[in-house]
Design a protein around this motif. Sequence first.
Motif, PDB file in Angstrom:
ATOM      1  N   ASP A 115       1.083 -80.179 -48.414  1.00 39.38           N
ATOM      2  CA  ASP A 115       1.048 -81.628 -48.191  1.00 39.38           C
ATOM      3  C   ASP A 115       2.390 -82.273 -48.510  1.00 39.38           C
ATOM      4  N   ASN A 116       2.744 -83.237 -47.653  1.00 36.99           N
ATOM      5  CA  ASN A 116       3.941 -84.074 -47.858  1.00 36.99           C
ATOM      6  C   ASN A 116       5.224 -83.261 -47.992  1.00 36.99           C
ATOM      7  N   ASN A 117       5.352 -82.196 -47.220  1.00 42.43           N
ATOM      8  CA  ASN A 117       6.599 -81.442 -47.148  1.00 42.43           C
ATOM      9  C   ASN A 117       7.433 -81.955 -45.974  1.00 42.43           C
ATOM     10  N   LEU A 118       8.757 -81.848 -46.085  1.00 38.89           N
ATOM     11  CA  LEU A 118       9.661 -82.416 -45.084  1.00 38.89           C
ATOM     12  C   LEU A 118      10.685 -81.390 -44.633  1.00 38.89           C
ATOM     13  N   SER A 119      10.786 -81.198 -43.310  1.00 40.04           N
ATOM     14  CA  SER A 119      11.799 -80.304 -42.743  1.00 40.04           C
ATOM     15  C   SER A 119      12.498 -80.991 -41.573  1.00 40.04           C
ATOM     16  N   GLN A 120      13.562 -80.338 -41.064  1.00 35.22           N
ATOM     17  CA  GLN A 120      14.366 -80.950 -40.015  1.00 35.22           C
ATOM     18  C   GLN A 120      14.432 -80.127 -38.738  1.00 35.22           C
ATOM     19  N   LEU A 121      14.119 -78.851 -38.802  1.00 35.59           N
ATOM     20  CA  LEU A 121      14.266 -77.999 -37.627  1.00 35.59           C
ATOM     21  C   LEU A 121      12.962 -77.277 -37.295  1.00 35.59           C
ATOM     22  N   TYR A 122      12.456 -76.474 -38.211  1.00 34.74           N
ATOM     23  CA  TYR A 122      11.158 -75.837 -38.059  1.00 34.74           C
ATOM     24  C   TYR A 122      10.260 -76.272 -39.210  1.00 34.74           C
ATOM     25  N   GLY A 123       8.963 -76.070 -39.030  1.00 30.82           N
ATOM     26  CA  GLY A 123       7.984 -76.734 -39.854  1.00 30.82           C
ATOM     27  C   GLY A 123       7.751 -76.195 -41.249  1.00 30.82           C
ATOM     28  N   THR A 124       6.646 -76.636 -41.827  1.00 30.19           N
ATOM     29  CA  THR A 124       6.308 -76.364 -43.223  1.00 30.19           C
ATOM     30  C   THR A 124       6.196 -74.871 -43.495  1.00 30.19           C
ATOM     31  N   LEU A 125       5.363 -74.174 -42.740  1.00 35.53           N
ATOM     32  CA  LEU A 125       5.242 -72.712 -42.835  1.00 35.53           C
ATOM     33  C   LEU A 125       5.921 -72.129 -41.603  1.00 35.53           C
ATOM     34  N   THR A 126       7.050 -71.469 -41.804  1.00 36.84           N
ATOM     35  CA  THR A 126       7.814 -70.910 -40.687  1.00 36.84           C
ATOM     36  C   THR A 126       7.923 -69.403 -40.818  1.00 36.84           C
ATOM     37  N   ILE A 127       7.555 -68.698 -39.754  1.00 35.77           N
ATOM     38  CA  ILE A 127       7.718 -67.248 -39.660  1.00 35.77           C
ATOM     39  C   ILE A 127       8.570 -66.984 -38.431  1.00 35.77           C
ATOM     40  N   ASN A 128       9.715 -66.364 -38.622  1.00 35.24           N
ATOM     41  CA  ASN A 128      10.674 -66.206 -37.540  1.00 35.24           C
ATOM     42  C   ASN A 128      11.251 -64.799 -37.589  1.00 35.24           C
ATOM     43  N   GLY A 129      10.686 -63.885 -36.817  1.00 30.15           N
ATOM     44  CA  GLY A 129      11.157 -62.502 -36.815  1.00 30.15           C
ATOM     45  C   GLY A 129      10.528 -61.693 -35.710  1.00 30.15           C
ATOM     46  N   GLU A 130      11.041 -60.483 -35.508  1.00 30.39           N
ATOM     47  CA  GLU A 130      10.615 -59.662 -34.387  1.00 30.39           C
ATOM     48  C   GLU A 130       9.775 -58.459 -34.791  1.00 30.39           C
ATOM     49  N   LYS A 131       9.344 -58.384 -36.048  1.00 29.04           N
ATOM     50  CA  LYS A 131       8.522 -57.254 -36.475  1.00 29.04           C
ATOM     51  C   LYS A 131       7.077 -57.450 -36.019  1.00 29.04           C
ATOM     52  N   GLN A 132       6.402 -56.368 -35.639  1.00 34.11           N
ATOM     53  CA  GLN A 132       5.040 -56.460 -35.145  1.00 34.11           C
ATOM     54  C   GLN A 132       4.030 -56.319 -36.281  1.00 34.11           C
ATOM     55  N   GLY A 133       3.020 -57.175 -36.276  1.00 30.64           N
ATOM     56  CA  GLY A 133       1.963 -57.128 -37.278  1.00 30.64           C
ATOM     57  C   GLY A 133       1.124 -58.389 -37.214  1.00 30.64           C
ATOM     58  N   ASP A 134      -0.087 -58.340 -37.743  1.00 33.00           N
ATOM     59  CA  ASP A 134      -0.987 -59.481 -37.698  1.00 33.00           C
ATOM     60  C   ASP A 134      -0.639 -60.504 -38.768  1.00 33.00           C
ATOM     61  N   ILE A 135      -0.822 -61.778 -38.434  1.00 33.77           N
ATOM     62  CA  ILE A 135      -0.626 -62.891 -39.347  1.00 33.77           C
ATOM     63  C   ILE A 135      -1.942 -63.645 -39.442  1.00 33.77           C
ATOM     64  N   VAL A 136      -2.489 -63.755 -40.652  1.00 35.84           N
ATOM     65  CA  VAL A 136      -3.781 -64.405 -40.869  1.00 35.84           C
ATOM     66  C   VAL A 136      -3.566 -65.672 -41.678  1.00 35.84           C
ATOM     67  N   ILE A 137      -3.955 -66.812 -41.099  1.00 36.22           N
ATOM     68  CA  ILE A 137      -3.855 -68.116 -41.762  1.00 36.22           C
ATOM     69  C   ILE A 137      -5.268 -68.684 -41.783  1.00 36.22           C
ATOM     70  N   VAL A 138      -5.931 -68.652 -42.950  1.00 37.14           N
ATOM     71  CA  VAL A 138      -7.355 -68.954 -43.019  1.00 37.14           C
ATOM     72  C   VAL A 138      -7.650 -69.868 -44.211  1.00 37.14           C
ATOM     73  N   ASN A 139      -8.515 -70.853 -43.995  1.00 38.53           N
ATOM     74  CA  ASN A 139      -9.014 -71.736 -45.065  1.00 38.53           C
ATOM     75  C   ASN A 139      -7.921 -72.545 -45.758  1.00 38.53           C
ATOM     76  N   ASN A 140      -6.894 -72.935 -45.009  1.00 37.12           N
ATOM     77  CA  ASN A 140      -5.816 -73.738 -45.585  1.00 37.12           C
ATOM     78  C   ASN A 140      -5.931 -75.202 -45.157  1.00 37.12           C
ATOM     79  N   THR A 141      -5.246 -76.062 -45.900  1.00 38.93           N
ATOM     80  CA  THR A 141      -5.141 -77.478 -45.559  1.00 38.93           C
ATOM     81  C   THR A 141      -3.676 -77.833 -45.341  1.00 38.93           C
ATOM     82  N   PHE A 142      -3.368 -78.360 -44.160  1.00 39.71           N
ATOM     83  CA  PHE A 142      -2.027 -78.863 -43.847  1.00 39.71           C
ATOM     84  C   PHE A 142      -2.163 -80.357 -43.571  1.00 39.71           C
ATOM     85  N   ALA A 143      -1.605 -81.196 -44.447  1.00 41.18           N
ATOM     86  CA  ALA A 143      -1.800 -82.636 -44.306  1.00 41.18           C
ATOM     87  C   ALA A 143      -0.526 -83.398 -44.637  1.00 41.18           C
ATOM     88  N   ASN A 144      -0.209 -84.384 -43.811  1.00 47.06           N
ATOM     89  CA  ASN A 144       0.877 -85.331 -44.084  1.00 47.06           C
ATOM     90  C   ASN A 144       2.252 -84.664 -44.204  1.00 47.06           C
TER      91      ASN A 144
END
Length: 310
Positions: A115-144
């Motif tokens: 909550d209430n995080n501020l960025s200028q280019l990419y967002g609050t949770l950023t994953i930027n890479g070319e490795k293969q694998g599953d990403i699980v984002i479950v039961n989280n709250t992203f607000a404001n």
Amino acid sequence: LHNCIISGGYANGSLGRGAGIDNAGPSLRLSQVELLDNYATGSGGGIYSAGSITINDCVFANNTAGNQGGGYFINLNLWKNRAVNTVFSGNTARSGSAMYIVGQTEGYYSGNTFDNNLSQLYGTLTINGEKQGDIVIVNNTFANNTLEAVSSLYNPLNGGAAVYINTHAESTIHLVNNTITGNLNSCYDEGGNAARNFYGAAVHINQGKLNLCNNILAGNYSTSSSGGDVYLGTEKGELLRTQYNIYSSTENMNIISGETDLISGNYVNALNDLENLLEGKAESNIFVPELKDNGGNTLTIKVLEPYYNQ
């Protein structure tokens, strides 16, 4: 590390990284640790790590990075990352205000509040890479959370005030049972005009396979015309399925909703629907949720009535 506070770190040396913790080893585990008010001129305001991180029941608040990863930056290569029941609040960075992760194979994020995080280019949770694998984002709250970019030729694929992922084309991103609302993407040129080269969305998947299930993903606003709720890369992104989600409206995303999804007729109606569904209120073009202690490990947004667009 267990049951400690790391606060007031300042990293401005040749690397300017890891103001709270600089981890060069293969593995770092944190439990009930608070990283507060740390500042790095480079990456990793709270933590810079060259290895895997496991985080449980921690707090990252008011940390700043001049470059990437206000809360933490991880250069994983072939490592894994796990964050559970953790609060990321008031962190700031050029990219990845809460976390910026490079090259991970697998990631698991559950029960966290951003909550209430501020960025200028990419967002609050950023994953930027070319490795293969599953990403699980479950039961989280992203607000404001807010992404404030400036129009230029150098940022044609910005976005994701809440989540930005650019991963291997065969990786699968599972977004399940998250509440993502009240997040703002803003990008104007020097003349005050909304930038045309800014593709904004609360959730921006530039590359990878996306699975959306049982999320509240509504009331997010973008100054671009590409939608505030979900943006999927038109050339490299692939939608596997969308089911049992709540969205704002068709014009607020560039994917097609599924038969079991709930969606309002337009964005204005969506804001009214959200005021009945969730605790919070509509202000201007965005829904502003109210975070409270509703009995979980972190602050969440209470559901008032289980009805939407009815």
